[in-house]
Design a protein around this motif. Structure first.
Motif, PDB file in Angstrom:
ATOM      1  N   THR A  89       0.449  -1.303   0.073  1.00  0.00           N
ATOM      2  CA  THR A  89      -0.152   0.038  -0.040  1.00  0.00           C
ATOM      3  C   THR A  89       1.026   1.346  -0.310  1.00  0.00           C
ATOM      4  O   THR A  89       0.647   2.210  -0.585  1.00  0.00           O
ATOM      5  N   GLY A  90       2.160   1.273   0.599  1.00  0.00           N
ATOM      6  CA  GLY A  90       3.152   2.219   0.624  1.00  0.00           C
ATOM      7  C   GLY A  90       4.072   2.592  -0.819  1.00  0.00           C
ATOM      8  O   GLY A  90       4.486   3.565  -1.228  1.00  0.00           O
ATOM      9  N   ILE A  91       4.143   1.690  -1.471  1.00  0.00           N
ATOM     10  CA  ILE A  91       4.981   2.070  -2.542  1.00  0.00           C
ATOM     11  C   ILE A  91       4.863   3.313  -3.624  1.00  0.00           C
ATOM     12  O   ILE A  91       5.976   3.547  -4.540  1.00  0.00           O
ATOM     13  N   THR A  92       3.571   3.313  -3.751  1.00  0.00           N
ATOM     14  CA  THR A  92       3.146   4.724  -4.912  1.00  0.00           C
ATOM     15  C   THR A  92       2.837   5.788  -3.919  1.00  0.00           C
ATOM     16  O   THR A  92       2.187   6.328  -4.966  1.00  0.00           O
ATOM     17  N   LYS A  93       2.753   5.737  -3.126  1.00  0.00           N
ATOM     18  CA  LYS A  93       2.895   7.105  -1.821  1.00  0.00           C
ATOM     19  C   LYS A  93       4.399   7.670  -2.316  1.00  0.00           C
ATOM     20  O   LYS A  93       5.263   7.724  -2.693  1.00  0.00           O
ATOM     21  N   ASN A  94       4.011   9.309  -1.514  1.00  0.00           N
ATOM     22  CA  ASN A  94       5.120  10.288  -1.959  1.00  0.00           C
ATOM     23  C   ASN A  94       6.046  10.275  -3.208  1.00  0.00           C
ATOM     24  O   ASN A  94       6.631  10.176  -3.571  1.00  0.00           O
ATOM     25  N   VAL A  95       4.728  10.536  -3.468  1.00  0.00           N
ATOM     26  CA  VAL A  95       5.266  10.662  -5.057  1.00  0.00           C
ATOM     27  C   VAL A  95       6.442  12.242  -5.551  1.00  0.00           C
ATOM     28  O   VAL A  95       7.370  11.983  -6.385  1.00  0.00           O
ATOM     29  N   ALA A  96       6.770  12.861  -4.837  1.00  0.00           N
ATOM     30  CA  ALA A  96       7.378  14.162  -4.756  1.00  0.00           C
ATOM     31  C   ALA A  96       8.357  13.365  -4.833  1.00  0.00           C
ATOM     32  O   ALA A  96       9.286  14.288  -4.793  1.00  0.00           O
ATOM     33  N   LYS A  97       8.382  13.128  -3.517  1.00  0.00           N
ATOM     34  CA  LYS A  97      10.268  12.234  -3.364  1.00  0.00           C
ATOM     35  C   LYS A  97      10.864  11.478  -4.208  1.00  0.00           C
ATOM     36  O   LYS A  97      11.766  11.184  -5.069  1.00  0.00           O
ATOM     37  N   MET A  98       9.366  10.465  -5.012  1.00  0.00           N
ATOM     38  CA  MET A  98       9.892  10.141  -6.140  1.00  0.00           C
ATOM     39  C   MET A  98      10.536  10.363  -7.499  1.00  0.00           C
ATOM     40  O   MET A  98      11.570  10.256  -7.819  1.00  0.00           O
ATOM     41  N   GLN A  99      10.202  12.011  -7.671  1.00  0.00           N
ATOM     42  CA  GLN A  99      10.110  12.512  -8.511  1.00  0.00           C
ATOM     43  C   GLN A  99      11.748  13.164  -8.767  1.00  0.00           C
ATOM     44  O   GLN A  99      12.324  13.458  -9.645  1.00  0.00           O
ATOM     45  N   GLU A 100      11.321  13.900  -7.190  1.00  0.00           N
ATOM     46  CA  GLU A 100      12.822  14.376  -6.957  1.00  0.00           C
ATOM     47  C   GLU A 100      14.218  13.162  -7.296  1.00  0.00           C
ATOM     48  O   GLU A 100      15.394  13.672  -8.010  1.00  0.00           O
ATOM     49  N   ASN A 101      14.366  12.501  -6.716  1.00  0.00           N
ATOM     50  CA  ASN A 101      14.720  11.298  -6.897  1.00  0.00           C
ATOM     51  C   ASN A 101      15.211  10.875  -8.086  1.00  0.00           C
ATOM     52  O   ASN A 101      16.601  10.346  -8.989  1.00  0.00           O
ATOM     53  N   LEU A 102      14.667  10.338  -8.272  1.00  0.00           N
ATOM     54  CA  LEU A 102      14.478  10.732 -10.292  1.00  0.00           C
ATOM     55  C   LEU A 102      15.442  11.890 -11.028  1.00  0.00           C
ATOM     56  O   LEU A 102      16.253  11.382 -11.991  1.00  0.00           O
ATOM     57  N   ARG A 103      14.476  13.216 -10.764  1.00  0.00           N
ATOM     58  CA  ARG A 103      15.909  14.208 -11.561  1.00  0.00           C
ATOM     59  C   ARG A 103      16.758  14.397 -10.879  1.00  0.00           C
ATOM     60  O   ARG A 103      18.174  13.985 -11.825  1.00  0.00           O
ATOM     61  N   SER A 104      17.462  13.588  -9.474  1.00  0.00           N
ATOM     62  CA  SER A 104      18.525  13.767  -9.252  1.00  0.00           C
ATOM     63  C   SER A 104      19.651  12.565  -9.770  1.00  0.00           C
ATOM     64  O   SER A 104      20.968  12.741  -9.847  1.00  0.00           O
ATOM     65  N   LEU A 105      19.485  12.010 -10.672  1.00  0.00           N
ATOM     66  CA  LEU A 105      19.492  10.481 -11.679  1.00  0.00           C
ATOM     67  C   LEU A 105      20.669  11.184 -12.481  1.00  0.00           C
ATOM     68  O   LEU A 105      21.509  10.864 -12.882  1.00  0.00           O
TER      69      LEU A 105
END
Length: 261
Positions: free
Chosen positions: A207-223
């Motif tokens: 249930t938590g794997i799709t949460k915190n979209v903003a953080k995932m977007q930030e991590n993707l940009r940082s790559l």
């Protein structure tokens, strides 16, 4: 590294350390002019503050130390990155993927079916990540036995770092681009009778794997990867980018090298 060598290197490093710093020596060496150079590090807490490069044969030469730094630092940085990111993935219990995937999907809803396929894809990437990390651990253990770093090792590490970045990219892209259908799938799982058979941690992961979209977007940009619709081209482009980025980063570290007076 034998005790005699370790004792000599630590003694040399302590002469350059400040009273509040910790000192460590990496047992891997790079050969310059037939002299073994080792990297020593100075830390406050667990944070590296500077490095120095020492030989077991006579006195150090600045030019030789700088050559050794360009290889030893690059290898150290890439290894730390592989162990850090790979270690985070290894901590994820495989049952967090396998147990939910054992639940039959008896739904005709397109979003649920697509979400199920996306979750399977995530598990496939996770398996590739785990295999890569475990293989690297075995490779590193072999290097510790032979101790001498070569250009082949440097090339190997850069290639592995590139794959680490690409697997992170694939995982984050899936979670972001397929977010709604994965949520539809996990929502479906919650309606099944098998849901209650999952452990609390397994349910929390799903249930938590799709949460915190903003953080995932930030991590993707940082790559900061070069994107391409051609997978093979993307691998090659980002391998070259990794080589360039690492060279720039290692060059900047030269100002933190300490030399014997």
């Amino acid at each position: 590294m034998d005790k005699k060598t370790e004792k000599l290197l630590i003694k040399k490093a302590k002469k350059l350390s400040k009273w509040h710093e910790g000192v460590f020596v990496n047992p891997i060496f790079w050969e310059v002019n037939e002299k073994r150079y080792y990297m020593a590090g100075f830390t406050v807490g667990n944070t590296p503050k500077a490095t120095a490069y020492f030989t077991t044969v006579g006195d150090e030469k600045r030019e030789e130390a700088e050559i050794a730094q360009s290889y030893l630092s690059l290898f150290s940085d890439t290894s730390n990155n592989i162990f850090r990111v790979g270690g985070e993935h290894l901590k994820i219990d495989t049952s967090y993927y396998t147990k939910p995937l054992e639940i039959p999907v008896n739904s005709s809803e397109i979003a649920v079916i697509e979400g199920h396929e996306s979750f399977k894809h995530l598990w496939e990437v996770q398996q590739k990540f785990n295999l890569l990390t475990n293989d690297y651990h075995r490779y590193y253990e072999g290097l510790l036995l032979r101790e001498q770093l070569t250009q082949k090792d440097i090339d190997h590490n850069i290639e592995i770092v590139n794959w680490v970045n690409l697997y992170q990219y694939e995982t984050l892209s899936l979670l972001l681009n397929q977010n709604s259908v994965i949520r539809a799938y996990t929502g479906y799982l919650e309606t099944t009778k098998e849901w209650k058979d999952l452990s609390r941690d397994q349910r929390t992961f799903v249930t938590g794997i799709t949460k915190n979209v903003a953080k995932m977007q930030e991590n993707l940009r940082s790559l900061d990867l070069i994107e391409s619709n051609d997978p093979e081209k993307m691998i090659i482009l980002n391998l070259e980018k990794a080589k360039s980025d690492l060279r720039i980063g290692i060059a900047k570290q030269k100002e933190y090298i300490r030399y014997p007076k």
